[in-house]
Write a protein that holds these residues in place. Sequence first.
Motif, mmCIF file in Angstrom:
data_model
loop_
_atom_site.group_PDB
_atom_site.id
_atom_site.type_symbol
_atom_site.label_atom_id
_atom_site.label_comp_id
_atom_site.label_asym_id
_atom_site.label_seq_id
_atom_site.Cartn_x
_atom_site.Cartn_y
_atom_site.Cartn_z
ATOM 1 N N MET A 1 0.846 -1.203 0.000
ATOM 2 C CA MET A 1 0.000 0.000 0.000
ATOM 3 C C MET A 1 0.880 1.252 0.000
ATOM 4 S SD MET A 1 -3.144 -0.923 -0.072
ATOM 5 C CE MET A 1 -4.172 -2.371 0.198
ATOM 6 N N PRO A 2 0.357 2.382 -0.544
ATOM 7 C CA PRO A 2 1.125 3.624 -0.514
ATOM 8 C C PRO A 2 1.380 4.087 0.914
ATOM 9 C CG PRO A 2 -0.718 3.764 -2.063
ATOM 10 C CD PRO A 2 -0.909 2.509 -1.259
ATOM 11 N N ASP A 3 2.365 4.954 1.054
ATOM 12 C CA ASP A 3 2.681 5.543 2.349
ATOM 13 C C ASP A 3 1.468 6.332 2.837
ATOM 14 O OD1 ASP A 3 3.574 7.015 4.485
ATOM 15 O OD2 ASP A 3 5.384 7.758 3.504
ATOM 16 N N PRO A 4 0.902 5.952 3.993
ATOM 17 C CA PRO A 4 -0.318 6.636 4.447
ATOM 18 C C PRO A 4 -0.105 8.101 4.798
ATOM 19 C CG PRO A 4 0.522 5.137 6.130
ATOM 20 C CD PRO A 4 1.312 4.881 4.895
ATOM 21 N N THR A 5 1.150 8.540 4.904
ATOM 22 C CA THR A 5 1.402 9.944 5.234
ATOM 23 C C THR A 5 1.567 10.820 3.991
ATOM 24 O OG1 THR A 5 3.818 9.645 5.321
ATOM 25 C CG2 THR A 5 2.576 9.202 7.342
ATOM 26 N N ALA A 7 0.810 13.166 0.805
ATOM 27 C CA ALA A 7 -0.166 14.242 0.657
ATOM 28 C C ALA A 7 -1.220 13.873 -0.386
ATOM 29 C CB ALA A 7 0.539 15.524 0.243
ATOM 30 N N PRO A 8 -2.415 14.485 -0.303
ATOM 31 C CA PRO A 8 -3.452 14.209 -1.310
ATOM 32 C C PRO A 8 -3.004 14.485 -2.741
ATOM 33 C CG PRO A 8 -4.404 15.341 0.566
ATOM 34 C CD PRO A 8 -2.915 15.360 0.772
ATOM 35 N N ASP A 9 -2.067 15.440 -2.926
ATOM 36 C CA ASP A 9 -1.618 15.749 -4.281
ATOM 37 C C ASP A 9 -0.444 14.878 -4.728
ATOM 38 O OD1 ASP A 9 0.312 16.836 -2.679
ATOM 39 O OD2 ASP A 9 0.306 18.823 -3.616
ATOM 40 N N SER A 10 -0.096 13.877 -3.943
ATOM 41 C CA SER A 10 0.934 12.935 -4.377
ATOM 42 C C SER A 10 0.400 12.158 -5.576
ATOM 43 C CB SER A 10 1.289 11.973 -3.242
ATOM 44 O OG SER A 10 2.208 10.993 -3.673
ATOM 45 N N ARG A 223 -8.971 -0.569 -11.638
ATOM 46 C CA ARG A 223 -9.498 -1.117 -10.377
ATOM 47 C C ARG A 223 -8.368 -1.427 -9.405
ATOM 48 N NH1 ARG A 223 -12.869 -3.747 -14.199
ATOM 49 N NH2 ARG A 223 -11.605 -5.655 -14.100
ATOM 50 N N ARG A 224 -7.237 -1.888 -9.924
ATOM 51 C CA ARG A 224 -6.097 -2.190 -9.056
ATOM 52 C C ARG A 224 -5.548 -0.922 -8.410
ATOM 53 N NH1 ARG A 224 -4.225 -5.886 -5.670
ATOM 54 N NH2 ARG A 224 -1.954 -5.939 -5.583
ATOM 55 N N ILE A 225 -5.460 0.164 -9.166
ATOM 56 C CA ILE A 225 -5.014 1.438 -8.605
ATOM 57 C C ILE A 225 -5.933 1.871 -7.474
ATOM 58 C CG2 ILE A 225 -4.680 3.898 -9.098
ATOM 59 C CD1 ILE A 225 -3.934 3.029 -11.988
ATOM 60 N N GLY A 230 -6.805 2.546 -1.597
ATOM 61 C CA GLY A 230 -7.646 2.390 -0.414
ATOM 62 C C GLY A 230 -8.392 3.661 -0.066
ATOM 63 N N ASP A 231 -8.310 4.067 1.193
ATOM 64 C CA ASP A 231 -9.025 5.259 1.664
ATOM 65 C C ASP A 231 -8.163 6.509 1.645
ATOM 66 O OD1 ASP A 231 -11.323 3.757 2.173
ATOM 67 O OD2 ASP A 231 -10.645 3.227 4.195
ATOM 68 N N MET A 232 -6.978 6.422 1.063
ATOM 69 C CA MET A 232 -6.126 7.616 1.025
ATOM 70 C C MET A 232 -6.767 8.695 0.175
ATOM 71 S SD MET A 232 -2.364 5.884 0.725
ATOM 72 C CE MET A 232 -1.626 7.493 0.497
ATOM 73 N N PRO A 233 -6.722 9.947 0.621
ATOM 74 C CA PRO A 233 -7.477 11.005 -0.071
ATOM 75 C C PRO A 233 -6.824 11.451 -1.368
ATOM 76 C CG PRO A 233 -6.232 11.944 1.744
ATOM 77 C CD PRO A 233 -6.058 10.455 1.843
ATOM 78 N N TRP A 234 -7.685 11.921 -2.274
ATOM 79 C CA TRP A 234 -7.274 12.611 -3.490
ATOM 80 C C TRP A 234 -7.565 14.095 -3.299
ATOM 81 C CZ3 TRP A 234 -4.705 9.322 -6.422
ATOM 82 C CH2 TRP A 234 -5.097 7.983 -6.512
#
Length: 270
Positions: A1-5, A7-10, A223-225, A230-234
């Motif tokens: 999973m991506p780093d949960p920290t 930023a939304p603009d990552s 779908r994989r992306i 997950g729940d990380m924000p955009w």
Amino acid sequence: MPDPTCAPDSPVLFFDSGVGGLSILTPARRLLPHMPVVYAADSAGFPYGTKSEGEIAARVPALLGRLVERYHPRMAVIACNTASTIALSAVRAALDIPVVGTVPAIKPAALASRTRVIGVLGTNATVRQPYVDRLAAEHGADCVILRHGSAELVTYAEARLRGEPADPAVPRRALAGLLDQPGGERMDMVVLACTHFPLVEDELAAAAPRALTFLDGGAGIARRIAYLNGDMPWPEERPEGVAVFTRVDPAIEALAPALALYGLSSIKAL
């Protein structure tokens, strides 16, 4: 999973040898409209399909490492069948972010085929890979799998995106490479095993002597992306994307109007 920290603009980093990865970006943007995007193309190394496995295995992880250092993406998508079938494991070992690969859609083709004859249309480098052998054995063991590599269809797709006139002989020759093989008269599914080829699917369909079903993996990668994110924000609003090329020349600059239609508003050099 991506780093949960992060930023939304990552951004999500999409990588291909050229513009073929736009066929992967399109369904991903449709599913995830607020996704920040960096689209990277190795124009200095294009095309990959005529290069050796050693060249690609050395080049792709190094380039993706530079791109990750510069743009700090939350994940990377290798939107290229050739690079994925050769270098995916090496890229995953080299990077500390999730990496999504693009592989030929043989499984869904085998599930859908009525005649049990499937064509795999890709680059020369992709269609000869052991990875494709494994996919065929695992998912299409009861099928005849025909393969054909077309380098000219890759350059044709790039030219079409620049707005250059279409030569109907190019897609016709690409399909003939499958249809003229033993069993080709029964082929009902064509796996587009190069991300450039969905960009010219309409031209391929027009060149076909009869109705064929064309399949690619773009929707599954979208779908994989979404799953990996997950729940990380955009971001709240859809950001403009950037297109990065390893070499910027007049042919690349001519792509600017088409890239803008894909939400890529600027061109930069790596």
